[in-house]
Design a protein around this motif. Structure first.
Motif, PDB file in Angstrom:
ATOM      1  N   GLY A  89       2.927   6.551  -5.411  1.00 54.12           N
ATOM      2  CA  GLY A  89       2.522   6.878  -6.777  1.00 54.12           C
ATOM      3  C   GLY A  89       1.318   7.798  -6.879  1.00 54.12           C
ATOM      4  N   LEU A  90       0.718   8.156  -5.753  1.00 46.85           N
ATOM      5  CA  LEU A  90      -0.475   9.008  -5.777  1.00 46.85           C
ATOM      6  C   LEU A  90      -0.108  10.477  -5.967  1.00 46.85           C
ATOM      7  N   LYS A  91      -0.813  11.125  -6.880  1.00 48.30           N
ATOM      8  CA  LYS A  91      -0.653  12.571  -7.025  1.00 48.30           C
ATOM      9  C   LYS A  91      -1.462  13.296  -5.955  1.00 48.30           C
ATOM     10  N   ASP A  92      -2.651  12.797  -5.714  1.00 52.52           N
ATOM     11  CA  ASP A  92      -3.526  13.380  -4.698  1.00 52.52           C
ATOM     12  C   ASP A  92      -3.342  12.609  -3.390  1.00 52.52           C
ATOM     13  N   LYS A  93      -2.608  13.212  -2.453  1.00 50.91           N
ATOM     14  CA  LYS A  93      -2.336  12.550  -1.182  1.00 50.91           C
ATOM     15  C   LYS A  93      -3.212  13.096  -0.045  1.00 50.91           C
ATOM     16  N   SER A  94      -4.367  13.612  -0.416  1.00 53.42           N
ATOM     17  CA  SER A  94      -5.304  14.058   0.619  1.00 53.42           C
ATOM     18  C   SER A  94      -5.805  12.839   1.391  1.00 53.42           C
ATOM     19  N   GLN A 148       0.833  -1.209   0.000  1.00 54.54           N
ATOM     20  CA  GLN A 148       0.000   0.000   0.000  1.00 54.54           C
ATOM     21  C   GLN A 148       0.868   1.259   0.000  1.00 54.54           C
ATOM     22  N   LEU A 149       1.995   1.193   0.704  1.00 53.47           N
ATOM     23  CA  LEU A 149       2.908   2.339   0.736  1.00 53.47           C
ATOM     24  C   LEU A 149       3.467   2.621  -0.660  1.00 53.47           C
ATOM     25  N   LEU A 150       3.705   1.564  -1.421  1.00 52.83           N
ATOM     26  CA  LEU A 150       4.172   1.731  -2.800  1.00 52.83           C
ATOM     27  C   LEU A 150       3.103   2.463  -3.619  1.00 52.83           C
ATOM     28  N   PHE A 199       5.936   7.210   4.462  1.00 51.43           N
ATOM     29  CA  PHE A 199       6.333   7.830   3.197  1.00 51.43           C
ATOM     30  C   PHE A 199       7.613   8.651   3.366  1.00 51.43           C
ATOM     31  N   ARG A 200       7.700   9.342   4.491  1.00 49.64           N
ATOM     32  CA  ARG A 200       8.896  10.163   4.754  1.00 49.64           C
ATOM     33  C   ARG A 200      10.102   9.295   5.126  1.00 49.64           C
ATOM     34  N   ASN A 201       9.860   8.132   5.688  1.00 51.01           N
ATOM     35  CA  ASN A 201      10.957   7.272   6.146  1.00 51.01           C
ATOM     36  C   ASN A 201      11.453   6.276   5.108  1.00 51.01           C
ATOM     37  N   TYR A 202      10.600   5.973   4.109  1.00 48.71           N
ATOM     38  CA  TYR A 202      10.963   4.939   3.135  1.00 48.71           C
ATOM     39  C   TYR A 202      10.734   5.443   1.712  1.00 48.71           C
ATOM     40  N   PRO A 203      11.809   5.822   0.995  1.00 46.16           N
ATOM     41  CA  PRO A 203      11.676   6.232  -0.411  1.00 46.16           C
ATOM     42  C   PRO A 203      11.143   5.066  -1.255  1.00 46.16           C
ATOM     43  N   MET A 204      10.639   5.386  -2.424  1.00 43.87           N
ATOM     44  CA  MET A 204      10.014   4.359  -3.261  1.00 43.87           C
ATOM     45  C   MET A 204      10.982   3.216  -3.581  1.00 43.87           C
ATOM     46  N   LYS A 205      12.222   3.532  -3.862  1.00 45.32           N
ATOM     47  CA  LYS A 205      13.200   2.484  -4.183  1.00 45.32           C
ATOM     48  C   LYS A 205      13.379   1.538  -3.010  1.00 45.32           C
ATOM     49  N   LYS A 206      13.440   2.080  -1.793  1.00 44.63           N
ATOM     50  CA  LYS A 206      13.589   1.252  -0.597  1.00 44.63           C
ATOM     51  C   LYS A 206      12.350   0.381  -0.391  1.00 44.63           C
ATOM     52  N   VAL A 207      11.184   0.924  -0.663  1.00 43.05           N
ATOM     53  CA  VAL A 207       9.946   0.159  -0.505  1.00 43.05           C
ATOM     54  C   VAL A 207       9.958  -1.054  -1.439  1.00 43.05           C
ATOM     55  N   VAL A 246      -4.486   6.920   7.868  1.00 45.58           N
ATOM     56  CA  VAL A 246      -3.724   7.526   6.769  1.00 45.58           C
ATOM     57  C   VAL A 246      -2.420   8.132   7.267  1.00 45.58           C
ATOM     58  N   LYS A 247      -2.432   8.659   8.486  1.00 43.29           N
ATOM     59  CA  LYS A 247      -1.209   9.283   9.024  1.00 43.29           C
ATOM     60  C   LYS A 247      -0.047   8.291   9.119  1.00 43.29           C
ATOM     61  N   ASP A 248      -0.359   6.997   9.291  1.00 44.64           N
ATOM     62  CA  ASP A 248       0.705   5.988   9.345  1.00 44.64           C
ATOM     63  C   ASP A 248       1.443   5.906   8.008  1.00 44.64           C
ATOM     64  N   TYR A 249       0.709   6.089   6.922  1.00 40.69           N
ATOM     65  CA  TYR A 249       1.331   6.049   5.593  1.00 40.69           C
ATOM     66  C   TYR A 249       2.093   7.343   5.321  1.00 40.69           C
ATOM     67  N   GLU A 250       1.595   8.452   5.854  1.00 40.71           N
ATOM     68  CA  GLU A 250       2.301   9.728   5.704  1.00 40.71           C
ATOM     69  C   GLU A 250       3.671   9.660   6.374  1.00 40.71           C
TER      70      GLU A 250
END
Length: 334
Positions: free
Chosen positions: A262-267, A256-258, A289-297, A282-286
Motif C-alpha cells: 500500500g505504500l506509494k513511496d517505496k524508497s 508488513q508486506l501488506l 513484493f514481486r512474488n506475492y501480489p496483494m490479493k495473495k498476501v 528492506v530488500k527482503d520485502y522488495e
C-alpha cells in the motif's frame, strides 16, 4: 538511554540527589542505574557503615524512612537502596512526607521493577518534583536491534544486522539476557571486532541457517527447498523452535508486506520507517513484493491465522508440528 547517561554523568560530577526512583517494565536500566549508585556514590571504605540494602518484601515504608533518616558515620552521606521496591506498591503513598522533606545526607534509591506508579497520584507528582524519577520503558522488538548496535558501539564493537536479528529472534526484547550474551562475545572476541552470524552461532548456540529469520526469507524468495529444510529442522527440534513463534514471525512478515503493497513511496528509508525495520532488511520485502501480489498476501494472512489456531489446539485435536509446518508451506507456496 540519553536519560540514563545524564543520570550517571550527574552522579559522577557530584550532582547527587537525595532520592532516586527507578521504575518501569524494562528491568535492565533499573538494575544498571542501581548498580551504578551502589558502586560510585560512596568510596569503598565508606560502604560498610553507610550503605544499606533493603528488600521491599522484608520492610515497610516506615522501616525505610527510619533508615533513611539516620546520619552517616565518618562520611558525608549514606546510601540506602531498596531493591524489589514493587513489593511496596500497596503502601508506597506513605512515602509522601519523606519526599517533601528528605534527609539531605542520605541518597535513597528505589528499584521499582516491572511496574510504574500511577502518574495521577500525589506520591508520583512529588517524586517528579523533588527527586530523580526515571521510567524504564520496554523496547519493542523492532527497536532492540538498534539498541544492540548502540550498546556495542559504546564498548568498541559492532555487529552485522543479521547477527543482531538472530539475537532478537532467539531472546526477544529481554535486554538483560541479550546483554549477558553480548558479554560472552566480548570476552571471546577482541575489541574492534564486528560480530557476525557465525560468531553468534559458534558462541551462543543459535543456528545461522535454521531459524525463523531464514525461514521467513526463504518464503519471501519462494525458495521452497530451503523453506522445507528449515521446517524439517524445526520439526526435529520443537522445543527450541515452537510453532507459535514461527507462525507469529511469518504472520508479522506478511502483515508488513501488506503495508508495503500500500505504500506509494517505496524508497528504502521510507519503507524502513513505516515498517519499523532495519534498512538492511528492506530488500527482503522488495523480493516478496514481486512474488506475492496483494490479493495473495491477504489470503496468506488468513491461512496463517488458521494455522496459529490449530497449533494451539483450538477446534481440533493435537496436530504434530511437522504436519502443521508442511500445511503452512503448501498453502503459502500454492
Amino acid at each position: 538511554m540519553d536519560e540514563v547517561i545524564q543520570i550517571t554523568k550527574d552522579i559522577k560530577s557530584g550532582n547527587i540527589k537525595p532520592i532516586y526512583f527507578f521504575m518501569g517494565e524494562e528491568p535492565y536500566y533499573i538494575d544498571k542505574l542501581t548498580e551504578f549508585i551502589e558502586d560510585n556514590v560512596l568510596q569503598e571504605h565508606e560502604r560498610d557503615f553507610n550503605q544499606t540494602i533493603i528488600y521491599g518484601r522484608d520492610a515497610s515504608i516506615e522501616d525505610i524512612v527510619s533508615t533513611a533518616k539516620r546520619f552517616p558515620m565518618m562520611a558525608d552521606r549514606q546510601v540506602v537502596i531498596v531493591k524489589e521496591a514493587q513489593d511496596l506498591v500497596k503502601t508506597i503513598d506513605k512515602l509522601e512526607s519523606y519526599i517533601e522533606n528528605p534527609q539531605p545526607t542520605t541518597v535513597l534509591v528505589f528499584a521499582y521493577k516491572y511496574k510504574t506508579l500511577d502518574k495521577r497520584k500525589k506520591v508520583t507528582k512529588l517524586l517528579a518534583k523533588n527527586a530523580v524519577l526515571f521510567e524504564s520503558k520496554k523496547l519493542y522488538e523492532n527497536q532492540v536491534g538498534d539498541w544492540i548496535k548502540r550498546t556495542l558501539s559504546g564498548k568498541g564493537y559492532s555487529i552485522e544486522p543479521k547477527a543482531a536479528a538472530m539475537l532478537v529472534e532467539f531472546l526477544g526484547s529481554d535486554l538483560s539476557k541479550i546483554s549477558n550474551e553480548l558479554d560472552k562475545l566480548k570476552i571471546i572476541l577482541p575489541k574492534g571486532h564486528t560480530f557476525s552470524p557465525q560468531d553468534v552461532e559458534e558462541n551462543i548456540g543459535i543456528s545461522k541457517d535454521y531459524n525463523n529469520f531464514e525461514l521467513r526469507k526463504a518464503i519471501g524468495e519462494k525458495d521452497q527447498l530451503k523453506a522445507y529444510k528449515i521446517a524439517e529442522y524445526f520439526s526435529q527440534n520443537p522445543k527450541d523452535n515452537p510453532i507459535v513463534l514461527t507462525t507469529g514471525m511469518v504472520f508479522g512478515f506478511f502483515s508488513q508486506l501488506l503495508q508495503y503493497h500500500g505504500l506509494k513511496d517505496k524508497s528504502k528509508q521510507n519503507v524502513a520507517s513505516v515498517l519499523k525495520v532495519n534498512p538492511f532488511f528492506v530488500k527482503d520485502y522488495e523480493v516478496a513484493f514481486r512474488n506475492y501480489p496483494m490479493k495473495k498476501v491477504s489470503i496468506i494472512i488468513a491461512v496463517l491465522r488458521d494455522i496459529d489456531v490449530k497449533s494451539k489446539g483450538v477446534g481440533s485435536n493435537s496436530i504434530p508440528q511437522r504436519d502443521l509446518l508442511n500445511e503452512m508451506l503448501v498453502k503459502l507456496f500454492s
